[in-house]
Scaffold this active site. Structure first.
Site, PDB file in Angstrom:
ATOM      1  N   GLU A  44       0.831  -1.205   0.000  1.00 15.56           N
ATOM      2  CA  GLU A  44       0.000   0.000   0.000  1.00 15.56           C
ATOM      3  C   GLU A  44       0.865   1.254   0.000  1.00 15.56           C
ATOM      4  O   GLU A  44       0.590   2.221  -0.723  1.00 15.56           O
ATOM      5  CB  GLU A  44      -0.950  -0.016   1.199  1.00 15.56           C
ATOM      6  N   GLU A  45       1.905   1.236   0.827  1.00 11.92           N
ATOM      7  CA  GLU A  45       2.785   2.402   0.929  1.00 11.92           C
ATOM      8  C   GLU A  45       3.406   2.757  -0.418  1.00 11.92           C
ATOM      9  O   GLU A  45       3.424   3.923  -0.819  1.00 11.92           O
ATOM     10  CB  GLU A  45       3.890   2.123   1.951  1.00 11.92           C
ATOM     11  N   ARG A  46       3.908   1.757  -1.116  1.00 12.01           N
ATOM     12  CA  ARG A  46       4.645   2.018  -2.353  1.00 12.01           C
ATOM     13  C   ARG A  46       3.730   2.471  -3.478  1.00 12.01           C
ATOM     14  O   ARG A  46       4.105   3.338  -4.282  1.00 12.01           O
ATOM     15  CB  ARG A  46       5.451   0.773  -2.730  1.00 12.01           C
TER      16      ARG A  46
END
Length: 417
Positions: free
Chosen positions: A273-275
């Site tokens: 999700e972060e990337r």
């Protein structure tokens, strides 16, 4: 921060209104093909907050080296934007991850990298694992107030001896009765000086480094937590970053997110999700820099004609925009597959790799076209040149992304014992 009135162009270089109309219309059409009306409406809500409560103050926050995260988060939380894909029963909107990508694309209109990064820590770094795997007690105590904007979160993964090498983390959390006693050190912690709690990765047992770690919710006012110093960074100036020490910090063992020993796995899931979110932010910021550069080189004359008339410049700008649109298409593909429940580790890593490299390429090329003005702190391109260099480092370096992609391709050499 000055404007181009100083050189009689009559335009503010940091204004989001400096755009090329035809290009903007094309960008809007691309988004319209992917996003539905509800997602576009959410973007408009975010844009109002950006225009009224964030961008007018960015220059001040950059100069001060800090921005009021709690105040900004409360604005976003009241609008429902800190939990678009978090459960409704914990204050979220209960929507799918595509809404989150739509939001992050809009956050790319913030005139710095530090504020979007700080927001992403709250929405896409510190809370996804908690939302998926945490107990009801932890969600009520930590997730719900984070979604509502009542608290500020931070993520504690990196250490001085292991940044992208998550398995090398040495911070320990040893059981003592019903508690965990934490000792160790975390570094590069965004939001640390303003955070109310940390999602901490620590070793809760001995053995296999991929199976001995747990994610733990740690209140930042717990005795034994020391913030050593505020790190003086090249960019992301308004985002506070700290070295954090843990000296016999005691928290309840029930603060472990999900199953003990699953922290490494949960963090890998969290990284997806972060990337993708970070890549979405960068697409918008790169397009804005390209558009502002077009406006500048169209007005700026050298040797009797606009700089834009030079083939080397307009061809290069065309190449850069093509690359950004290819990245956007990759992000959209990864998002659709993620929403469908597929493992997108490889695609998310591709997004992150291309995002980091293209950020440096776009900002470096565009800064060159600004000439001497690009070397001043009076223009947005110089700020983004500094801020967005971090995208090849934070959240996993380019080299780590290449290793993940090679592993997915089946071509990564096996380690020899």
């Amino acid at each position: 921060m000055q404007s181009l009135k100083a050189i009689k162009l009559g335009k503010s270089l940091l204004s989001r209104d400096v755009h090329t109309g035809r290009v903007l219309a094309q960008q809007a059409a691309v988004q319209a093909d992917f996003y539905e009306e509800d997602q576009r409406s959410m973007q408009k809500t975010a844009r109002r907050i950006i225009d009224e409560d964030i961008n007018p103050f960015v220059d001040q926050w950059e100069a001060e080296g800090m921005y009021p995260a709690a105040k900004v988060f409360k604005k976003l939380g009241d609008a429902g934007l800190l939990g678009v894909n978090k459960p409704v029963e914990y204050g979220g909107m209960g929507l799918d991850f595509k809404y989150n990508i739509a939001l992050n694309e809009e956050l790319g209109n913030i005139n710095c990298g530090g504020v979007p990064m700080s927001i992403a820590v709250q929405t896409d770094m510190a809370t996804p694992a908690l939302s998926r795997f945490g107990s009801d007690h932890l969600k009520k105590t930590f997730l719900e107030p984070s979604v509502l904007g009542d608290v500020v979160a931070c993520l504690g993964v990196s250490e001085p001896g292991g940044g992208s090498d998550v398995a090398a983390a040495t911070t320990s959390a040893v059981r003592r009765g019903d508690d965990l006693v934490i000792n160790g050190q975390k570094m590069w912690i965004t939001n640390a000086f303003q955070a109310d709690w940390m999602c901490l990765l620590a070793n809760t047992s001995e053995g296999n480094p991929h199976r001995n770690k747990s994610l733990i919710c740690v209140p930042m006012d717990t005795p034994g937590i020391h913030l050593a110093k505020k790190i003086d960074k090249m960019g992301m100036r308004c985002s506070d970053t700290a070295v954090v020490f843990f000296d016999d910090v005691r928290v309840p063992a029930k603060n472990i997110i999900g199953k003990e020993g699953m922290g490494f796995t949960y963090q890998m899931v969290q990284f997806q999700e972060e990337r993708m979110a970070a890549s979405a932010v960068c697409v918008t910021s790169m397009i804005n820099i390209i558009n502002q550069t077009i406006d500048y080189v169209r007005e700026r004359k050298a040797f009797g004609s606009p700089l834009l008339n030079n083939q080397v410049i307009h061809f290069r700008l065309a190449e850069l925009l093509t690359e950004v649109e290819m990245l956007r298409a990759l992000i959209y593909r990864a998002t659709d597959k993620f929403v469908e429940g597929e493992d997108v580790t490889m695609l998310a890593s591709m997004c992150k790799l291309k995002c980091g490299r293209l950020n440096r390429e776009v900002n470096d090329s565009c800064l060159q076209f600004w000439g001497g003005m690009g070397f001043t702190n009076d223009v947005l391109v110089s700020r983004m040149y500094r801020d967005m260099s971090l995208t090849s480092i934070a959240g996993g370096t380019d080299e780590v992304m290449l290793g993940i992609i090679c592993k997915g391709m089946g071509i990564l050499p096996k380690k020899t014992k």
